[in-house]
Design a protein around this motif. Structure first.
Motif, PDB file in Angstrom:
ATOM      1  N   ASP A  30       0.833  -1.209   0.000  1.00  0.00           N
ATOM      2  CA  ASP A  30       0.000   0.000   0.000  1.00  0.00           C
ATOM      3  C   ASP A  30       0.866   1.258   0.000  1.00  0.00           C
ATOM      4  OD1 ASP A  30      -2.297  -1.509  -0.032  1.00  0.00           O
ATOM      5  OD2 ASP A  30      -2.721  -1.275   2.119  1.00  0.00           O
ATOM      6  N   ALA A  31       1.943   1.249   0.780  1.00  0.00           N
ATOM      7  CA  ALA A  31       2.849   2.399   0.831  1.00  0.00           C
ATOM      8  C   ALA A  31       3.515   2.617  -0.526  1.00  0.00           C
ATOM      9  CB  ALA A  31       3.899   2.203   1.920  1.00  0.00           C
ATOM     10  N   VAL A  32       3.934   1.542  -1.158  1.00  0.00           N
ATOM     11  CA  VAL A  32       4.570   1.643  -2.482  1.00  0.00           C
ATOM     12  C   VAL A  32       3.576   2.196  -3.502  1.00  0.00           C
ATOM     13  CG1 VAL A  32       5.503   0.274  -4.397  1.00  0.00           C
ATOM     14  CG2 VAL A  32       6.302  -0.132  -2.066  1.00  0.00           C
ATOM     15  N   ARG A  33       2.350   1.709  -3.466  1.00  0.00           N
ATOM     16  CA  ARG A  33       1.324   2.211  -4.388  1.00  0.00           C
ATOM     17  C   ARG A  33       1.071   3.696  -4.153  1.00  0.00           C
ATOM     18  NH1 ARG A  33      -3.498  -0.501  -3.061  1.00  0.00           N
ATOM     19  NH2 ARG A  33      -4.486   0.811  -4.601  1.00  0.00           N
ATOM     20  N   GLY A  34       1.036   4.121  -2.890  1.00  0.00           N
ATOM     21  CA  GLY A  34       0.830   5.526  -2.566  1.00  0.00           C
ATOM     22  C   GLY A  34       1.952   6.400  -3.082  1.00  0.00           C
ATOM     23  N   ALA A  40       3.314   9.945  -9.875  1.00  0.00           N
ATOM     24  CA  ALA A  40       2.548  10.155 -11.115  1.00  0.00           C
ATOM     25  C   ALA A  40       1.803  11.482 -11.065  1.00  0.00           C
ATOM     26  CB  ALA A  40       1.569   8.995 -11.317  1.00  0.00           C
ATOM     27  N   ALA A  41       1.269  11.823  -9.902  1.00  0.00           N
ATOM     28  CA  ALA A  41       0.550  13.098  -9.757  1.00  0.00           C
ATOM     29  C   ALA A  41       1.509  14.272  -9.929  1.00  0.00           C
ATOM     30  CB  ALA A  41      -0.139  13.158  -8.394  1.00  0.00           C
ATOM     31  N   ARG A  42       2.690  14.180  -9.306  1.00  0.00           N
ATOM     32  CA  ARG A  42       3.681  15.260  -9.444  1.00  0.00           C
ATOM     33  C   ARG A  42       4.052  15.460 -10.905  1.00  0.00           C
ATOM     34  NH1 ARG A  42       8.658  14.991  -5.555  1.00  0.00           N
ATOM     35  NH2 ARG A  42       9.029  16.919  -6.656  1.00  0.00           N
ATOM     36  N   ARG A  43       4.266  14.370 -11.611  1.00  0.00           N
ATOM     37  CA  ARG A  43       4.629  14.448 -13.024  1.00  0.00           C
ATOM     38  C   ARG A  43       3.490  15.084 -13.832  1.00  0.00           C
ATOM     39  NH1 ARG A  43       5.357   9.051 -14.401  1.00  0.00           N
ATOM     40  NH2 ARG A  43       6.874   8.974 -12.731  1.00  0.00           N
ATOM     41  N   ASP A  83      -7.574  13.518 -13.702  1.00  0.00           N
ATOM     42  CA  ASP A  83      -7.124  12.989 -14.995  1.00  0.00           C
ATOM     43  C   ASP A  83      -6.337  11.690 -14.834  1.00  0.00           C
ATOM     44  OD1 ASP A  83      -8.213  15.268 -16.115  1.00  0.00           O
ATOM     45  OD2 ASP A  83      -6.298  16.326 -16.187  1.00  0.00           O
ATOM     46  N   LEU A  84      -5.902  11.380 -13.623  1.00  0.00           N
ATOM     47  CA  LEU A  84      -5.130  10.165 -13.373  1.00  0.00           C
ATOM     48  C   LEU A  84      -6.045   8.941 -13.372  1.00  0.00           C
ATOM     49  CD1 LEU A  84      -2.889  11.401 -10.401  1.00  0.00           C
ATOM     50  CD2 LEU A  84      -2.197  11.112 -12.787  1.00  0.00           C
ATOM     51  N   PRO A  85      -5.474   7.743 -13.514  1.00  0.00           N
ATOM     52  CA  PRO A  85      -6.288   6.528 -13.362  1.00  0.00           C
ATOM     53  C   PRO A  85      -6.985   6.525 -11.988  1.00  0.00           C
ATOM     54  CG  PRO A  85      -4.118   5.980 -14.221  1.00  0.00           C
ATOM     55  CD  PRO A  85      -4.085   7.433 -13.853  1.00  0.00           C
ATOM     56  N   ASP A  86      -8.140   5.895 -11.929  1.00  0.00           N
ATOM     57  CA  ASP A  86      -8.977   5.944 -10.728  1.00  0.00           C
ATOM     58  C   ASP A  86      -8.254   5.539  -9.452  1.00  0.00           C
ATOM     59  OD1 ASP A  86     -11.084   6.863 -12.212  1.00  0.00           O
ATOM     60  OD2 ASP A  86     -12.067   4.913 -12.388  1.00  0.00           O
ATOM     61  N   ASP A  87      -7.453   4.460  -9.511  1.00  0.00           N
ATOM     62  CA  ASP A  87      -6.786   4.004  -8.287  1.00  0.00           C
ATOM     63  C   ASP A  87      -5.737   5.017  -7.815  1.00  0.00           C
ATOM     64  OD1 ASP A  87      -5.260   3.349 -10.541  1.00  0.00           O
ATOM     65  OD2 ASP A  87      -4.285   1.670  -9.536  1.00  0.00           O
ATOM     66  N   VAL A  92      -4.067   9.592  -4.152  1.00  0.00           N
ATOM     67  CA  VAL A  92      -3.633  10.977  -3.996  1.00  0.00           C
ATOM     68  C   VAL A  92      -4.728  11.779  -3.290  1.00  0.00           C
ATOM     69  CG1 VAL A  92      -2.945  13.080  -5.217  1.00  0.00           C
ATOM     70  CG2 VAL A  92      -2.072  10.868  -5.962  1.00  0.00           C
ATOM     71  N   GLY A  93      -5.978  11.469  -3.596  1.00  0.00           N
ATOM     72  CA  GLY A  93      -7.088  12.138  -2.929  1.00  0.00           C
ATOM     73  C   GLY A  93      -7.074  11.912  -1.423  1.00  0.00           C
TER      74      GLY A  93
END
Length: 117
Positions: A30-34, A40-43, A83-87, A92-93
């Motif tokens: 979970d931490a890695v996914r976060g 991805a959000a920063r990019r 705009d990012l994929p849902d997961d 990020v939300g």
């Protein structure tokens, strides 16, 4: 103690160790996914060439942002993460909607690519 009870206790210990191990691996995953979602959000945010966010980033490099500035950045970032994929957007939300205002502030600053002053 009978042989049956000894074997049963050993089986319980092994099962307990497996449950703890799987739980730990799940937490790490979970931490890695976060972290991957945040990257991805920063990019994605950087690709938007948003002048308002660019101005806030410059200000954040010189001084600590005011609460109102953090909230403006948070609202703008929220629009972009849709705009990012849902997961990834969901992860990020979660970071943008933390209970602790200081944690939320830190998360927004990390997404902007600035360190806390």
């Amino acid at each position: 103690m009978s042989l049956y009870a000894t074997v049963l206790l050993e089986v319980l210990r092994v099962v307990t160790a497996l449950v703890v191990g799987v739980s730990t691996i799940g937490g790490i995953w979970d931490a890695v996914r976060g972290l991957r979602a945040k990257r991805a959000a920063r990019r994605h945010i950087a690709e938007q060439h948003d002048t308002m966010l660019a101005s806030l980033i410059e200000q954040a490099r010189r001084r600590s942002l005011k609460d109102s500035e953090i909230e403006r950045a948070r609202a703008r970032i929220q629009r972009y993460i849709n705009d990012l994929p849902d997961d990834e957007a969901a992860l990020v939300g979660k970071g943008l909607s933390q209970l602790s205002k200081s944690s939320e502030r830190r998360y927004v600053q990390e997404l902007l690519g600035v360190r806390s002053v």
